[in-house]
Motif scaffolding. Structure first.
Motif, PDB file in Angstrom:
ATOM      1  N   ASN A  84     -13.082 111.528 -39.808  1.00  0.00           N
ATOM      2  CA  ASN A  84     -13.220 112.944 -40.129  1.00  0.00           C
ATOM      3  C   ASN A  84     -11.840 113.534 -40.367  1.00  0.00           C
ATOM      4  O   ASN A  84     -10.829 112.911 -40.057  1.00  0.00           O
ATOM      5  CB  ASN A  84     -13.916 113.695 -38.981  1.00  0.00           C
ATOM      6  CG  ASN A  84     -14.767 114.840 -39.476  1.00  0.00           C
ATOM      7  OD1 ASN A  84     -14.428 115.495 -40.462  1.00  0.00           O
ATOM      8  ND2 ASN A  84     -15.873 115.094 -38.802  1.00  0.00           N
ATOM      9  N   THR A 132     -10.607 119.120 -38.798  1.00  0.00           N
ATOM     10  CA  THR A 132     -11.556 119.527 -37.770  1.00  0.00           C
ATOM     11  C   THR A 132     -10.821 119.756 -36.462  1.00  0.00           C
ATOM     12  O   THR A 132      -9.591 119.621 -36.388  1.00  0.00           O
ATOM     13  CB  THR A 132     -12.658 118.455 -37.598  1.00  0.00           C
ATOM     14  OG1 THR A 132     -13.613 118.917 -36.644  1.00  0.00           O
ATOM     15  CG2 THR A 132     -12.065 117.147 -37.120  1.00  0.00           C
ATOM     16  N   THR A 133     -11.572 120.127 -35.431  1.00  0.00           N
ATOM     17  CA  THR A 133     -10.973 120.407 -34.116  1.00  0.00           C
ATOM     18  C   THR A 133     -11.703 119.627 -33.036  1.00  0.00           C
ATOM     19  O   THR A 133     -12.144 120.192 -32.044  1.00  0.00           O
ATOM     20  CB  THR A 133     -11.019 121.905 -33.800  1.00  0.00           C
ATOM     21  OG1 THR A 133     -12.389 122.343 -33.871  1.00  0.00           O
ATOM     22  CG2 THR A 133     -10.183 122.709 -34.772  1.00  0.00           C
ATOM     23  N   SER A 134     -11.872 118.335 -33.236  1.00  0.00           N
ATOM     24  CA  SER A 134     -12.604 117.496 -32.289  1.00  0.00           C
ATOM     25  C   SER A 134     -11.722 116.344 -31.799  1.00  0.00           C
ATOM     26  O   SER A 134     -10.888 115.830 -32.544  1.00  0.00           O
ATOM     27  CB  SER A 134     -13.864 116.918 -32.941  1.00  0.00           C
ATOM     28  OG  SER A 134     -14.719 117.942 -33.374  1.00  0.00           O
ATOM     29  N   ARG A 135     -11.929 115.954 -30.539  1.00  0.00           N
ATOM     30  CA  ARG A 135     -11.224 114.796 -30.017  1.00  0.00           C
ATOM     31  C   ARG A 135     -11.745 113.528 -30.702  1.00  0.00           C
ATOM     32  O   ARG A 135     -12.861 113.497 -31.217  1.00  0.00           O
ATOM     33  CB  ARG A 135     -11.401 114.695 -28.502  1.00  0.00           C
ATOM     34  CG  ARG A 135     -12.828 114.445 -28.052  1.00  0.00           C
ATOM     35  CD  ARG A 135     -12.957 114.512 -26.540  1.00  0.00           C
ATOM     36  NE  ARG A 135     -12.210 113.461 -25.883  1.00  0.00           N
ATOM     37  CZ  ARG A 135     -12.716 112.261 -25.559  1.00  0.00           C
ATOM     38  NH1 ARG A 135     -13.971 111.980 -25.854  1.00  0.00           N
ATOM     39  NH2 ARG A 135     -11.994 111.361 -24.941  1.00  0.00           N
ATOM     40  N   MET A 154     -10.925 112.232 -33.470  1.00  0.00           N
ATOM     41  CA  MET A 154     -11.136 112.442 -34.898  1.00  0.00           C
ATOM     42  C   MET A 154      -9.777 112.521 -35.596  1.00  0.00           C
ATOM     43  O   MET A 154      -8.743 112.591 -34.961  1.00  0.00           O
ATOM     44  CB  MET A 154     -11.915 113.740 -35.151  1.00  0.00           C
ATOM     45  CG  MET A 154     -13.343 113.727 -34.649  1.00  0.00           C
ATOM     46  SD  MET A 154     -14.389 112.647 -35.639  1.00  0.00           S
ATOM     47  CE  MET A 154     -15.989 112.925 -34.871  1.00  0.00           C
ATOM     48  N   THR A 188      -5.900 117.142 -38.278  1.00  0.00           N
ATOM     49  CA  THR A 188      -6.923 117.482 -37.287  1.00  0.00           C
ATOM     50  C   THR A 188      -6.279 117.894 -35.976  1.00  0.00           C
ATOM     51  O   THR A 188      -5.294 117.298 -35.539  1.00  0.00           O
ATOM     52  CB  THR A 188      -7.851 116.276 -37.068  1.00  0.00           C
ATOM     53  OG1 THR A 188      -8.607 116.051 -38.258  1.00  0.00           O
ATOM     54  CG2 THR A 188      -8.810 116.519 -35.915  1.00  0.00           C
ATOM     55  N   ASN A 237      -6.418 117.399 -32.535  1.00  0.00           N
ATOM     56  CA  ASN A 237      -7.081 116.391 -31.702  1.00  0.00           C
ATOM     57  C   ASN A 237      -6.208 115.906 -30.561  1.00  0.00           C
ATOM     58  O   ASN A 237      -6.393 114.794 -30.066  1.00  0.00           O
ATOM     59  CB  ASN A 237      -7.501 115.193 -32.564  1.00  0.00           C
ATOM     60  CG  ASN A 237      -6.336 114.586 -33.325  1.00  0.00           C
ATOM     61  OD1 ASN A 237      -5.197 115.025 -33.194  1.00  0.00           O
ATOM     62  ND2 ASN A 237      -6.612 113.567 -34.120  1.00  0.00           N
ATOM     63  N   GLU A 247      -5.350 115.440 -26.947  1.00  0.00           N
ATOM     64  CA  GLU A 247      -6.060 115.500 -25.675  1.00  0.00           C
ATOM     65  C   GLU A 247      -5.063 115.540 -24.516  1.00  0.00           C
ATOM     66  O   GLU A 247      -4.066 114.833 -24.527  1.00  0.00           O
ATOM     67  CB  GLU A 247      -6.960 114.272 -25.520  1.00  0.00           C
ATOM     68  CG  GLU A 247      -7.953 114.082 -26.648  1.00  0.00           C
ATOM     69  CD  GLU A 247      -8.617 112.718 -26.581  1.00  0.00           C
ATOM     70  OE1 GLU A 247      -8.745 112.170 -25.473  1.00  0.00           O
ATOM     71  OE2 GLU A 247      -8.982 112.190 -27.644  1.00  0.00           O
ATOM     72  N   SER A 288     -20.338 114.457 -19.506  1.00  0.00           N
ATOM     73  CA  SER A 288     -20.729 113.683 -20.691  1.00  0.00           C
ATOM     74  C   SER A 288     -21.811 112.677 -20.331  1.00  0.00           C
ATOM     75  O   SER A 288     -21.848 111.566 -20.832  1.00  0.00           O
ATOM     76  CB  SER A 288     -19.514 112.978 -21.291  1.00  0.00           C
ATOM     77  OG  SER A 288     -18.894 112.156 -20.329  1.00  0.00           O
TER      78      SER A 288
END
Length: 459
Positions: A100, A103-106, A108, A116, A118, A120, A320
């Protein structure tokens, strides 16, 4: 003119004085970069337990082989004021090539365009000693690993850990808040949203003691308490885990092991007692140019009793869902158990360590100063014949066998530089009869396999 010169001199002295603490700060940078390509018939780049349908298409045909590339960067910055005080920060950037972008997702950012958000945050904690005492404190989000090779907890969590070194021994005491308020996934949205911080929690208390009887004999004991208080759900319990461990060296063999036992009771609608236990014994010996290792692991399974849960239980991530926050990396398996090199493609047959009996043999050998090789074999079975590792086609019917399978794996590596290693890895599992007819439409799942080529840079 003299007054002006004195004023400028005073201002300069004040500037230097205020800059001294900043100049005295030591900055340390560490980290790693890992990239590897994978070819597998089961690993889909996700995490969690390997299910039978992932290695069978339900029509008796071989599942499609998957190939992908993953990378991981870990960056650690340590701000060290002096030998007794430092701030430790640790960050991580994971991605799978082509996943991807923008975006703003881990996990990725590997697709074309990248760009991105990302980054963490793994750890942010203060590490300091108390002057004139043997006490050390670590306060903040930090790595927590038990004294039992990680099968109870091996994770990052917010905690305060105090350690005291006393002669030939040490004592550790700690507290960690694993979950608070609406982070629980169990229970209705209404019950979770109605909570406030400190009212629906899952907490872990740690007490560890170690003592070196001689330079060759070490012993230890532990007491861990895991509590959960979630409104109007079954996630209300107190579980006590008691353990002993030891290590003894008698050249050329080193033997170590542990024993853990769990007691406690749930307070929810379905009340039952905990009664799980786990044990390990490992022997290592120098043999020829390399090291031979043999290890045994037992973690009890459920007896399907209405008022007792005899399964050994490690810490899981309730945010999770079922992702295990414990592991047994000592097995050196790549498919049967979670592997220490995994990034986002973290699949395993025994993902959470429970209901398992395993024996593992491995040999590590340096071939030259730069070339090395290792090989491992693992024999794994379920302790109890239930549905922990995949559903049967006939409901609660028992599996044909408790034997999960045999894994063979090997690695050949080359040290390009002191900090850079290239390696080729491969693993294959001969599934046992436990998995017969457990895939879709009553089919037998295919034996899982995986090959990887990896570059690993550490600094």
């Amino acid at each position: 003119m003299r007054k002006r010169v004195l004023a400028v001199a005073a201002a300069g002295a004040l500037t230097v004085a205020t800059a001294v603490p900043a100049l005295a700060l030591e900055n340390e940078f560490h980290g790693l970069f890992r990239v590897f390509g994978t070819i597998s018939n089961y690993n889909d780049g996700g995490s969690g337990a390997l299910l039978p349908d992932q290695i069978s298409d339900g029509n008796g045909k071989d599942p499609k082989t998957k190939s992908f590339v993953e990378q991981r960067a870990r960056l650690m910055y340590i701000a060290k004021a002096n030998d007794d005080l430092k701030l430790v920060t640790h960050f991580e950037i994971d991605s799978r090539w082509g996943d991807n972008s923008y975006t703003t997702s881990r996990n990725m950012g590997g697709a074309v365009g990248a760009d991105t958000t990302n980054l963490e945050t793994k750890n942010v904690y203060l590490d300091f000693n108390i002057p004139s005492t043997p006490l050390n404190f670590k306060v903040g989000i930090q790595p927590i690993t038990d004294s039992y090779k990680g099968i109870f907890i091996n994770a990052d969590a917010a905690a305060v850990i105090a350690t005291a070194r006393l002669g030939d021994g040490s004592i550790l005491a700690g507290f960690s808040r694993l979950d608070d308020a609406d982070t629980f996934t169990i229970g209705s949205a209404a019950s979770r949203s109605a909570t406030t911080p400190g009212k629906a929690t899952r907490d872990l208390y740690l007490l560890d003691g170690k003592y070196n009887i001689t330079k060759d004999l070490k012993v230890g004991a532990s007491y861990y308490v895991l509590t959960a208080d979630q409104n109007s759900t079954n996630l209300n319990f107190t579980m006590h885990t008691l353990g002993v461990n030891g290590e003894y060296k008698f050249n050329p063999v080193t033997v170590d092991g542990f024993l853990l036992y769990q007691i406690g009771r749930t307070d929810g609608a379905d009340k039952y007692d905990f009664g799980g236990w786990a044990a390990n014994l490992t022997a290592k010996a120098k043999l020829g140019p390399g090291t031979l290792k043999a290890s045994f692991l037992y973690a009890s399974g459920e007896q399907n009793s209405d008022n007792e849960d005899s399964s050994y239980v490690g810490v899981t991530n309730e945010t999770s869902k079922a992702n295990g926050k414990h592991s047994f990396y000592e097995s050196d398996m790549m498919i049967m158990f979670r592997n220490k090199w995994n990034v986002t493609g973290d699949r395993a047959i025994v993902y959470n360590v429970k209901n398992v009996i395993g024996g593992f043999v491995g040999y590590n050998a340096p071939i030259t100063s730069k070339l090395f090789a290792n090989a491992n074999v693992g024999f794994v079975a379920a302790d109890k014949n239930n549905d922990n590792y995949g559903a049967t086609t006939s409901g609660d019917a028992k599996h044909d066998s408790q034997y999960l399978g045999t894994e063979l794996n090997a690695e050949v590596g080359y040290k390009v530089y002191d900090n850079l290693t290239a390696s080729l890895q491969g693993a294959y599992v001969f599934l046992g009869d436990y998995f017969k007819r457990t895939a879709a439409n009553g089919q037998d799942p295919r034996d899982p396999y995986e090959t990887r080529i990896m570059l690993n840079y550490a600094f």
